[in-house]
Motif scaffolding. Structure first.
Motif, PDB file in Angstrom:
ATOM      1  N   MET A  94       0.847  -1.198   0.000  1.00  0.00           N
ATOM      2  CA  MET A  94       0.000   0.000   0.000  1.00  0.00           C
ATOM      3  C   MET A  94       0.880   1.246   0.000  1.00  0.00           C
ATOM      4  SD  MET A  94      -3.228  -0.565   2.431  1.00  0.00           S
ATOM      5  CE  MET A  94      -3.867  -2.150   2.842  1.00  0.00           C
ATOM      6  N   GLU A  98      -2.416   5.808   1.309  1.00  0.00           N
ATOM      7  CA  GLU A  98      -3.433   4.843   1.752  1.00  0.00           C
ATOM      8  C   GLU A  98      -3.305   4.562   3.245  1.00  0.00           C
ATOM      9  OE1 GLU A  98      -4.478   2.043  -2.057  1.00  0.00           O
ATOM     10  OE2 GLU A  98      -2.503   1.766  -1.192  1.00  0.00           O
ATOM     11  N   ALA A 101      -4.627   7.614   5.102  1.00  0.00           N
ATOM     12  CA  ALA A 101      -6.070   7.724   4.872  1.00  0.00           C
ATOM     13  C   ALA A 101      -6.814   6.678   5.685  1.00  0.00           C
ATOM     14  CB  ALA A 101      -6.388   7.561   3.383  1.00  0.00           C
ATOM     15  N   LEU A 102      -6.277   5.472   5.714  1.00  0.00           N
ATOM     16  CA  LEU A 102      -6.923   4.399   6.469  1.00  0.00           C
ATOM     17  C   LEU A 102      -6.975   4.755   7.956  1.00  0.00           C
ATOM     18  CD1 LEU A 102      -8.206   1.684   5.937  1.00  0.00           C
ATOM     19  CD2 LEU A 102      -5.988   0.592   6.230  1.00  0.00           C
ATOM     20  N   ALA A 103      -5.880   5.324   8.460  1.00  0.00           N
ATOM     21  CA  ALA A 103      -5.848   5.704   9.873  1.00  0.00           C
ATOM     22  C   ALA A 103      -6.860   6.810  10.159  1.00  0.00           C
ATOM     23  CB  ALA A 103      -4.434   6.142  10.268  1.00  0.00           C
ATOM     24  N   LEU A 105      -9.614   7.509   8.420  1.00  0.00           N
ATOM     25  CA  LEU A 105     -10.963   6.938   8.282  1.00  0.00           C
ATOM     26  C   LEU A 105     -11.320   6.095   9.503  1.00  0.00           C
ATOM     27  CD1 LEU A 105     -10.713   5.857   4.556  1.00  0.00           C
ATOM     28  CD2 LEU A 105     -12.374   7.484   5.444  1.00  0.00           C
ATOM     29  N   GLN A 106     -10.344   5.351   9.995  1.00  0.00           N
ATOM     30  CA  GLN A 106     -10.567   4.507  11.168  1.00  0.00           C
ATOM     31  C   GLN A 106     -10.915   5.367  12.382  1.00  0.00           C
ATOM     32  OE1 GLN A 106     -10.804   1.263  11.723  1.00  0.00           O
ATOM     33  NE2 GLN A 106     -11.017   1.604  13.925  1.00  0.00           N
ATOM     34  N   SER A 111     -13.983   3.527   8.464  1.00  0.00           N
ATOM     35  CA  SER A 111     -13.157   2.554   7.750  1.00  0.00           C
ATOM     36  C   SER A 111     -13.958   1.331   7.319  1.00  0.00           C
ATOM     37  CB  SER A 111     -11.985   2.118   8.631  1.00  0.00           C
ATOM     38  OG  SER A 111     -12.480   1.408   9.741  1.00  0.00           O
ATOM     39  N   GLY A 112     -15.191   1.184   7.798  1.00  0.00           N
ATOM     40  CA  GLY A 112     -16.009   0.045   7.395  1.00  0.00           C
ATOM     41  C   GLY A 112     -16.877   0.336   6.176  1.00  0.00           C
ATOM     42  N   HIS A 117     -14.331   5.758  -2.891  1.00  0.00           N
ATOM     43  CA  HIS A 117     -12.905   5.734  -2.636  1.00  0.00           C
ATOM     44  C   HIS A 117     -12.572   6.889  -1.707  1.00  0.00           C
ATOM     45  CE1 HIS A 117      -8.548   5.972  -3.875  1.00  0.00           C
ATOM     46  NE2 HIS A 117      -8.707   4.677  -3.714  1.00  0.00           N
ATOM     47  N   TYR A 118     -11.575   6.686  -0.834  1.00  0.00           N
ATOM     48  CA  TYR A 118     -11.276   7.749   0.137  1.00  0.00           C
ATOM     49  C   TYR A 118     -10.902   9.068  -0.535  1.00  0.00           C
ATOM     50  CZ  TYR A 118      -6.335   6.803  -0.761  1.00  0.00           C
ATOM     51  OH  TYR A 118      -5.125   6.658  -1.365  1.00  0.00           O
ATOM     52  N   MET A 125      -8.890  13.858   2.484  1.00  0.00           N
ATOM     53  CA  MET A 125      -7.700  14.109   1.670  1.00  0.00           C
ATOM     54  C   MET A 125      -6.916  15.317   2.178  1.00  0.00           C
ATOM     55  SD  MET A 125      -7.142  11.794  -0.376  1.00  0.00           S
ATOM     56  CE  MET A 125      -5.953  12.392  -1.565  1.00  0.00           C
ATOM     57  N   MET A 160       1.158   7.712  10.785  1.00  0.00           N
ATOM     58  CA  MET A 160      -0.054   6.948  11.107  1.00  0.00           C
ATOM     59  C   MET A 160      -0.488   7.197  12.537  1.00  0.00           C
ATOM     60  SD  MET A 160       0.376   3.299   9.242  1.00  0.00           S
ATOM     61  CE  MET A 160      -1.327   2.827   9.481  1.00  0.00           C
ATOM     62  N   LEU A 164      -4.145   9.162  14.039  1.00  0.00           N
ATOM     63  CA  LEU A 164      -5.108   8.620  15.003  1.00  0.00           C
ATOM     64  C   LEU A 164      -5.419   9.618  16.129  1.00  0.00           C
ATOM     65  CD1 LEU A 164      -3.688   4.984  15.175  1.00  0.00           C
ATOM     66  CD2 LEU A 164      -5.870   5.649  14.180  1.00  0.00           C
TER      67      LEU A 164
ATOM     68  N   ARG B 196     -12.318  -1.383  -3.644  1.00  0.00           N
ATOM     69  CA  ARG B 196     -11.706  -0.055  -3.659  1.00  0.00           C
ATOM     70  C   ARG B 196     -12.111   0.776  -2.447  1.00  0.00           C
ATOM     71  NH1 ARG B 196     -13.064   3.834  -7.202  1.00  0.00           N
ATOM     72  NH2 ARG B 196     -11.035   4.818  -7.235  1.00  0.00           N
ATOM     73  N   PRO B 198     -13.002   2.007   1.520  1.00  0.00           N
ATOM     74  CA  PRO B 198     -12.209   1.929   2.755  1.00  0.00           C
ATOM     75  C   PRO B 198     -12.222   0.525   3.365  1.00  0.00           C
ATOM     76  CG  PRO B 198     -13.465   3.954   2.723  1.00  0.00           C
ATOM     77  CD  PRO B 198     -13.896   3.181   1.506  1.00  0.00           C
ATOM     78  N   PHE B 199     -13.377  -0.140   3.311  1.00  0.00           N
ATOM     79  CA  PHE B 199     -13.456  -1.490   3.865  1.00  0.00           C
ATOM     80  C   PHE B 199     -12.526  -2.452   3.112  1.00  0.00           C
ATOM     81  CE2 PHE B 199     -15.381  -5.763   3.926  1.00  0.00           C
ATOM     82  CZ  PHE B 199     -15.350  -6.001   5.282  1.00  0.00           C
ATOM     83  N   MET B 201      -9.792  -1.664   1.621  1.00  0.00           N
ATOM     84  CA  MET B 201      -8.422  -1.310   2.009  1.00  0.00           C
ATOM     85  C   MET B 201      -8.099  -1.923   3.378  1.00  0.00           C
ATOM     86  SD  MET B 201      -7.055   2.465   1.213  1.00  0.00           S
ATOM     87  CE  MET B 201      -7.844   3.360   2.518  1.00  0.00           C
ATOM     88  N   MET B 216      -4.212   0.249  15.008  1.00  0.00           N
ATOM     89  CA  MET B 216      -4.972   1.370  14.464  1.00  0.00           C
ATOM     90  C   MET B 216      -6.356   1.451  15.097  1.00  0.00           C
ATOM     91  SD  MET B 216      -4.142   0.993  10.444  1.00  0.00           S
ATOM     92  CE  MET B 216      -5.653   1.821  10.105  1.00  0.00           C
ATOM     93  N   ARG B 226     -17.370  -9.971   8.386  1.00  0.00           N
ATOM     94  CA  ARG B 226     -18.186  -9.238   7.410  1.00  0.00           C
ATOM     95  C   ARG B 226     -17.852  -9.687   5.990  1.00  0.00           C
ATOM     96  NH1 ARG B 226     -17.394  -3.088   8.871  1.00  0.00           N
ATOM     97  NH2 ARG B 226     -15.747  -3.903  10.222  1.00  0.00           N
TER      98      ARG B 226
END
Lengths: 254, 334
Positions: A94, A98, A101-103, A105-106, A111-112, A117-118, A125, A160, A164, B196, B198-199, B201, B216, B226
């Motif tokens: 990754m 990414e 962004a994942l952190a 979103l989480q 993140s679920g 797309h983010y 962003m 990361m 958070l 693609r 967030p899930f 990823m 995280m 899921r």
């Protein structure tokens, strides 16, 4: 000041080996604490106990007044206790963008999401770009992690953690394995962290420790042998003994 | 405030964006579907079965390729969809093909929840063994409940209605095939959006490092469960398509053999990519069909040799290795 994060009488044995012996440490918002000690002193075990990756035999960890000793790692992160790893743990295929962004979103609880797309979310962003830019990773944001240098991967670990938005940050040797020429970048990143964040850092690089820390805790054989100001640590007899063994006496005699 | 915000974010090329959105994949499925119809008009039943199995392989890819869970019991989800659709038609008079597909989807998702719940208790080798236990239990349950499933005789006399009252399920299987192609395109598009997201990823992260995922603040187990339910829904749609097109459901749809073959197809095509899953299915099943006709005695030997060759010389699978090669060529300075 009221303590934000408190470890009380923490104990852990692996078989017959005592790796954490009655350790108590407390931190207030804005603390800059360095945890040092010779190899095998139990520093990383201590971090693992605090983050919930290991269960202590006895003792308590409290965060903002709440006892989190029985909670798993993820629940502690939700409450603001975030760590970085001594050996980089990143997703090799990754990109830095990414990861951050994942952190983000989480942290925001998104993140679920199973569609979109983010990069279509401007607020995500903007934050991701700002964090990457602060750590000098912006230009690398679309490369895969395995294509970037180790020093940059270390910075991404910090990125990361920042994403958070922790209240307490545990940094396990943030500069380990980084060439001397690049440690300045990591120091600058550490200096730019929010002032009210409580940071506990493990490191072997004493220059880094002395520039960063306002307080030093020394661990030897699982026991806290010093807790005080950086300027006092080198004069402490027990610390000298732990680091230098019998040479400590030879040094003071000279 | 921050310098980076002024910098323009490079826009990816038009083809790249279309590929990301799945438009190219959907077009490829429709073109391949048309080509199949023109090239093998007498073999539409095989092609329809291929599409059904492709959905099973895609569903394995979701848990194995994207999340890193090894399973040899995934036909349980496919069979649940097939029996769900079949039982709905035979015992409850639900013979509308779209409704049967929906029942298959729900049955597959439910089977995904149950088998995910069991399989995700363990890791590594124990996980693989649990997955084998799950397929055997499903198989045996279907065998014993013969009042509902027809047992070892299979569940027959499934007679789906004509589509919207207009398109009959004819002897040549044109309607079933066309329905299959459309279903596959829809499933592919949905999965492209999923992987693609967030899930998606997060799922890739779970495959690579579960400790980092926990650090995280995310739960790997919840992501995996899921994904198992989604995977079950996809396999269930494939099973329902199989039931609708062949009008019979047999115990082989709940077999260890089908689970293992589908995993082989995935490895052949390449894990962790929707295209790899589909290409692996098509190549394997065409190979199987051609070779078993040409040489009924030694075709399995040749399939074995092909697999060894792929694993040794193209370990990322046919699609994965081709994509990696194309990537290297593109990057080489001119």
């Amino acid at each position: 000041m009221k303590s934000l994060f408190e470890v009380r009488n923490l104990n852990k044995k692996f078989g017959g080996l005592v790796v954490t012996n009655d350790v108590s440490i407390s931190m207030a918002p804005g603390d800059r604490l360095a945890l040092i000690g010779p190899n095998g002193a139990g520093k990383t075990t201590f971090i693992n106990l605090v983050t919930g990756n290991l269960q202590p035999d006895s003792g308590d960890v409290t965060l903002g007044g709440e006892n989190v000793t029985r909670l798993g790692p993820a629940s502690r992160v939700h409450r603001g206790l975030v760590r970085s790893f001594q050996v980089t743990r990143l997703f090799q295929d990754m990109t830095p963008e990414e990861h951050v962004a994942l952190a983000v979103l989480q942290r925001e609880g998104h993140s679920g999401r199973m569609f979109g797309h983010y990069s279509g979310r401007a607020e995500v962003m903007d934050e991701v770009s700002a964090i990457l830019d602060r750590l000098g990773l912006f230009d690398l944001r679309h490369l895969k992690v395995r294509e970037i240098a180790y020093g940059q991967q270390r910075l991404l670990e910090i990125a990361m953690a920042m994403a958070l938005k922790p209240r307490v940050l545990l940094l396990d040797e943030p500069a380990a394995g980084v060439p001397q020429s690049e440690t300045a970048r990591i120091e600058a990143a550490l200096a730019s962290l929010p002032a009210d964040l409580a940071i506990l850092m493990i490191d072997h690089d004493m220059d880094l420790v002395f520039r960063f820390a306002k307080r030093v805790v020394v661990l030897a054989a699982g026991t806290v042998i010093f807790d005080g100001l950086p300027k006092d640590v080198t004069q402490n007899a027990r610390v000298r003994e732990a680091y230098l063994g019998s040479y400590a006496d030879a040094g003071s005699a000279a | 405030m921050v310098a980076s915000l002024d910098r323009t974010i490079a826009t990816p090329s038009f083809t790249r964006r279309m590929a990301d959105r799945g438009v190219i994949g959907v077009l490829a499925i429709l073109v391949a579907g048309l080509a199949g119809y023109l090239l093998m008009p007498n073999n539409l039943a095989l092609l329809t079965q291929m599409i059904a199995v492709a959905m099973l392989v895609l569903s394995i890819d979701l848990v194995t390729g994207y999340c890193g869970v090894a399973t040899l019991g995934h036909a349980a989800l496919f069979g649940a969809g097939a029996y769900g659709a079949g039982i709905a038609a035979v015992h409850f008079g639900i013979t509308d093909p779209v409704a049967m597909t929906a029942v298959g989807l729900l049955a597959g998702a439910a089977a995904g929840l149950v088998s995910g719940f069991v399989i995700l208790r363990a890791h590594g080798l124990a996980q693989l063994v649990l997955s084998i236990a799950v397929i055997h239990l499903f198989h045996e349950a279907a065998n014993k409940a013969s009042g509902w499933t027809g047992g070892s005789d299979g569940l027959s006399a499934i007679t789906p209605d004509a589509f919207f009252g207009a398109f009959e399920f004819d002897l040549w299987g044109v309607t079933a095939y066309a329905y299959g192609v459309i279903l596959l395109a829809v499933v592919f598009l949905a999965l492209q959006i999923l992987v693609r997201s967030p899930f998606g990823m997060l799922a890739r992260g779970v495959r690579q490092d579960q400790i980092r995922i926990a650090a995280m603040g995310a739960s790997s187990h919840s992501v995996l469960l899921r994904m198992y339910v989604i995977s079950g829904a996809v396999a269930g749609v494939g099973g329902a398509l199989s039931a609708i097109s062949t009008q019979v459901v047999g115990l082989d749809s709940l077999s260890f053999t089908l689970s293992a073959e589908a995993l082989v197809m995935l490895v052949l095509g390449g894990t962790g990519s929707l295209y790899g899953a589909m290409i692996g299915t098509v190549v394997f099943m065409l190979f199987e069909d051609t070779l078993s006709a040409a040489n009924p005695f030694h075709w399995l030997t040749i399939v074995g040799a092909l697999l060894i060759a792929v694993v040794l010389f193209a370990p990322k699978g046919l699609y994965g290795s081709a994509a990696a090669f194309a990537g290297r060529v593109r990057r080489r300075p001119a």
